[in-house]
Design an enzyme around this catalytic site. Structure first.
Site, PDB file in Angstrom:
ATOM      1  N   CYS A 173      44.740 118.368 133.309  1.00 38.94           N
ATOM      2  CA  CYS A 173      45.194 119.096 134.483  1.00 38.94           C
ATOM      3  C   CYS A 173      43.989 119.407 135.370  1.00 38.94           C
ATOM      4  O   CYS A 173      42.848 119.248 134.938  1.00 38.94           O
ATOM      5  CB  CYS A 173      45.916 120.385 134.079  1.00 38.94           C
ATOM      6  SG  CYS A 173      44.856 121.641 133.319  1.00 38.94           S
ATOM      7  N   PRO A 174      44.194 119.837 136.614  1.00 27.54           N
ATOM      8  CA  PRO A 174      43.071 120.030 137.535  1.00 27.54           C
ATOM      9  C   PRO A 174      42.002 120.989 137.034  1.00 27.54           C
ATOM     10  O   PRO A 174      40.820 120.733 137.198  1.00 27.54           O
ATOM     11  CB  PRO A 174      43.751 120.575 138.806  1.00 27.54           C
ATOM     12  CG  PRO A 174      45.109 119.982 138.769  1.00 27.54           C
ATOM     13  CD  PRO A 174      45.488 119.953 137.308  1.00 27.54           C
TER      14      PRO A 174
END
Length: 497
Positions: free
Chosen positions: A28-29
């Site tokens: 995920c970011p």
């Protein structure tokens, strides 16, 4: 965002005893919460389905790659990622299911089933290749242009966030220790007294300022890196540096990164003499890429984007009354929509982008964003404490953890509740977050730190009113969750009667 499991990031873990073998990558970011929650969901679903799985978590602590022999023995691959998967070529040639990381959290069993189905389809295609030509290959599911673009942008944001956190908190500490005149202090290289508090404040502030100068080049460089791998890094960083030089800011960095990545992809497709191939990635591509992207940013693209950046700055500075309330409500609704997912990151990235302008209006937006993101987990923690009977034993345990997660601005602490009851939890959290967003924007609670939750309270302007805004939002969301769940329970009881 939730804490990582006890196993090390990226550790290869196998579950189940079934015949199918799957490898998965989650990312995920921010590389903190969704990454590990998705890995756990896939492992549990695989165990229930009797499928063997090895998961590589490409999180903020780095990644311990799945062993090559495990990949070679795998029948299918799952990519559950909102950023570009690193070293993707290792998995080439295998049936692939590609989705956003949140899909793995909400429907791990479905992803395992899709991967197993892909194995069967692949074997059927292999069996008939000698009888008829195979159809043209299609890109993996979920790999549309929009998903690709989001992955590239989120990769840049994920590499930028550590610079944002370090630089922003150091700048905020500088102001907290030395007052708001600390930005006019002499350079630390010219004057530093080990016994003087103001010198330490200047050290924090000036170090944070230097870290902030890397935000746009790092964003731009890693967007290009996500698109074109290492050859895109130098042109992307140079393009981002030019964006800073022409005052195109965050928006200029996005444009420079996309231009650099696209240009390098095109250069890599050119047919060139064998003698030049060895120097292409280390000399020719960085040279031409940096010259072209830098030239375009200086002469064509940079100034129009700089005007747009100036417009954003002026708008942030002019926010007052109804405009500020509306912006606060919108940011609250976006942040609560997916609890730390891509939509939430839009609101967060807007706040971070404003920080690069260095204006009071931008700092107020950042204060609102931080306050908004602590509301959902704290609201669910409060609801499970006040009305335990409305929640299962597992939810009550999640509620205890949500206190800590909320204090730390880990919005994903609300996700276990969302997964079980989205139609009641999400609207309630939206209302609470919108309330907090409107109150913080109306009051004006500037914050120069881009992360930290309630632990950055001493760095906020008007800290008591900021905390009051959070408390009201938490109370609104918790009350609505309780009312909605109680109403549903009463209706069910009436129907049973």
């Amino acid at each position: 965002m939730s804490a990582a499991p006890q196993t090390s990031a990226g550790e290869s873990r196998e579950e189940g005893t079934g015949g199918a073998r799957i490898v998965a990558v989650t990312a995920c970011p921010t590389g903190i919460a969704h990454t590990y929650m998705a890995a756990e969901a896939l492992e549990q679903a695989a165990a229930e389905a009797g499928v063997r799985i090895a998961v590589e978590t490409q999180g903020s602590a780095g990644a311990e790659p799945v062993a090559d022999e495990v990949i070679a023995a795998a029948d299918a691959v799952i990519f559950a990622a909102d950023v570009e998967v690193r070293d993707k070529d290792r998995f080439a040639g295998k049936p692939t299911v590609q989705v956003g990381v949140k899909n793995a959290i909400s429907d791990g069993a479905g992803l395992i089933a899709r991967a197993v189905a892909a194995i069967g389809t692949e074997r059927h295609e292999e069996a008939r290749t000698e009888r008829e030509p195979a159809p043209a290959a299609e890109p993996p599911q979920g790999e549309g242009r929009g998903a690709q673009l989001r992955g590239w942008l989120m990769t840049g944001v994920s590499y930028m966030i550590p610079f944002v956190a370090a630089g922003g908190i150091l700048i905020a500490l500088g102001f907290a220790l030395g007052g708001y005149e600390i930005d006019k202090a002499a350079a630390v290289t010219e004057h530093f007294d080990w016994t003087e508090l103001k010198s330490w404040a200047a050290l924090c502030f000036q170090t944070g300022q230097l870290a902030f100068e890397y935000l746009v080049p790092v964003l731009s460089g890693y967007i290009a890196f996500a698109m074109a791998d290492r050859p895109g890094l130098a042109p992307g960083i140079v393009g981002g540096a030019v964006a800073v030089a022409v005052e195109a800011g965050f928006l200029g960095g996005l444009a420079a990164g996309l231009m650099a990545g696209g240009l390098v992809l095109w250069l890599r497709k050119l047919k060139i003499p064998a003698a030049l191939r060895a120097i292409m990635p280390v000399v020719v591509i960085p040279l031409l890429g940096s010259l072209v992207v830098g030239g375009l940013m200086f002469t064509v693209v940079g100034r129009p984007i700089a005007w747009a950046q100036e417009g954003l700055t002026d708008w942030l500075n002019s926010l007052s009354g109804g405009n500020a309330l509306l912006l606060g409500a919108v940011m609250g609704i976006l942040s609560a929509f997916d609890m730390g997912g891509p939509v939430n990151k839009v609101a967060y990235t807007f706040g971070v982008a404003g920080l690069t302008t260095g204006t009071d209006g931008a700092f107020k937006v950042m204060g609102a964003v931080i306050a908004i993101n602590v509301v959902p987990p704290l609201a669910l923690a409060l609801a499970t404490t006040v009305r335990k009977s409305l929640f299962s034993r597992a939810e009550q345990q999640n509620g205890k953890a949500a206190w800590v997660l909320g204090f730390s601005q880990i919005t994903e602490g609300a996700l276990p509740f969302v997964a079980l009851d989205p139609l009641r939890v999400i609207p309630a959290c939206m209302a609470g977050c919108a309330t907090t967003g409107m109150m913080t924007m109306a009051i004006g609670t500037p914050l120069r730190a881009p992360h930290g939750g309630l632990f950055v309270t001493p760095l906020v302007g008007s800290p008591f009113l900021w905390l009051l805004s959070i408390a009201v939002g938490v109370a609104v969301a918790a009350l609505l969750v309780i009312v909605l769940k109680s109403t549903t329970r009463r209706r069910a009881a009436v129907q049973d009667a």
